[in-house]
Motif scaffolding. Sequence first.
Motif, mmCIF file in Angstrom:
data_model
loop_
_atom_site.group_PDB
_atom_site.id
_atom_site.type_symbol
_atom_site.label_atom_id
_atom_site.label_comp_id
_atom_site.label_asym_id
_atom_site.label_seq_id
_atom_site.Cartn_x
_atom_site.Cartn_y
_atom_site.Cartn_z
ATOM 1 N N GLN A 1 -7.517 0.418 -0.653
ATOM 2 C CA GLN A 1 -7.759 -0.711 0.309
ATOM 3 C C GLN A 1 -9.088 -0.450 1.350
ATOM 4 O O GLN A 1 -9.849 -1.003 1.738
ATOM 5 N N SER B 1 0.661 -1.309 -0.092
ATOM 6 C CA SER B 1 -0.147 -0.111 0.092
ATOM 7 C C SER B 1 1.076 1.200 0.048
ATOM 8 O O SER B 1 0.628 2.298 -0.722
ATOM 9 N N ASP C 1 -5.813 -1.316 -4.771
ATOM 10 C CA ASP C 1 -5.222 -1.935 -3.724
ATOM 11 C C ASP C 1 -6.291 -2.784 -3.112
ATOM 12 O O ASP C 1 -7.253 -2.438 -2.608
ATOM 13 N N GLU C 2 -6.135 -4.096 -3.491
ATOM 14 C CA GLU C 2 -7.021 -5.167 -3.161
ATOM 15 C C GLU C 2 -8.445 -4.828 -3.277
ATOM 16 O O GLU C 2 -9.174 -4.853 -2.104
HETATM 17 MG MG LIG Z 1 -1.912 -2.681 2.299
#
Ligand SMILES: [Mg+2]
Length: 364
Positions: A83, A44, A159-160
């Motif tokens: 995220q 991240s 991010d994810e």
């Molecule tokens: Mg992360």
Amino acid sequence: MGQLVLDKISKRYGSSSEVIKPLDLTVSDGEFVVVVGPSGCGKSTLLRMVAGLEEISEGEMRIDGVCVNDDSPSERGIGMVFQSYALYPHMTVYQNMAFALEMAKRPAKEIDDKVRASARILQLENLLDRRPKDLSGGQRQRVAIGRAIVREPSLFLFDEPLSNLDASLRVQMRMEIAALHKRINATILYVTHDQVEAMTLADRIVVLNQGHIEQVGSPLELYDRPANLFVAQFIGSPKMNLIAGALVETGERQTIVDLENRQRIALPIETLRAKVGDRVWLGIRPEHVSLIDLAKADVEGEVLFVEQMGNETLLYVNGGYGSEPLVTRLTSRQEVAPDQRLGLHLPPERCYLFDEAGLAFARL
Ligand SMILES: [Mg+2]
Ligand SMILES: Nc1ncnc2c1ncn2[C@@H]1O[C@H](COP(=O)(O)OP(=O)(O)OP(=O)(O)O)[C@@H](O)[C@H]1O
């Protein structure tokens, strides 16, 4: 219009040690690069540095050849899905998705068309009037994706983005992201913990560990030719089995290893840089370990657990190696009782070998 170059960029928070060690990476225009690595390794942080939300401590970042270190996030023109979603709580789903286009003063009709088209793709059409607090985690996550994709930026950071979706929605959204990438030919930097996402979406995968890159390569390169133990065990699930051993014969075309169970195995692996007596690790993926008569077994042991997945069977066998059981993955259904004694075969051409420091020896 979207080549990204990271030139020895690093990140340090205050006086702490480097969270990102000087790191080089070039993402070509239109390339889909997936970053994987354990929790806390700096994924991240890396994305936030690219987005301009985190200062780059040292090094230079260039987009299409131009240094952007000092550009604000909005000047970089990058779309980011966080995220933590980071939706505007006082705005509806529609307003959240329309916001960036409104700021860019796009015509109302274009904004409406783009928001509705994205809402359809993301299955959010019935939720456009809701506020983020009245949505599930997976729905919020899709709004965050929608907010980034309506802008069609030339560089996307994810991010994810799919971590909170159920299995079937995840598969659908994975295909939507692949289709989106194809359609607008965007450059994408994408962080995930999901092996399938990494393997299927990526042109190249970056394996990050404690702020440095362990290996970069196509998904199958990393799977077939991991440079070291870390990558070997990180890519592939269940992870690669390891057995400790020692070299009894080194060579250019053949190496002989004594395993800790005193079985001897000859491998088509080059070990000229090592010497007899060196400690090594033999690695083999679960799908390559097969069952064999006890009399001919390379390894034998009792079955500890059986996992019947329907389409495959995972057997955890106590091979007598430290605490880690050896895992076998069989595509056929096997009636195996716990405690049953099994013989396992390790096909030499499927084995990997690593030195004590974890570096891979070349396979022929
Ligand atoms: Mg992360
Ligand atoms: N503001 C900060 N100050 C000090 N350390 C920080 C700060 N932000 C993050 N870190 C540390 O930097 C490291 C990398 O964090 P980062 O969020 O990039 O990890 P990650 O790879 O994204 O992990 P995850 O998979 O859990 O999301 C962690 O050890 C984290 O504790």
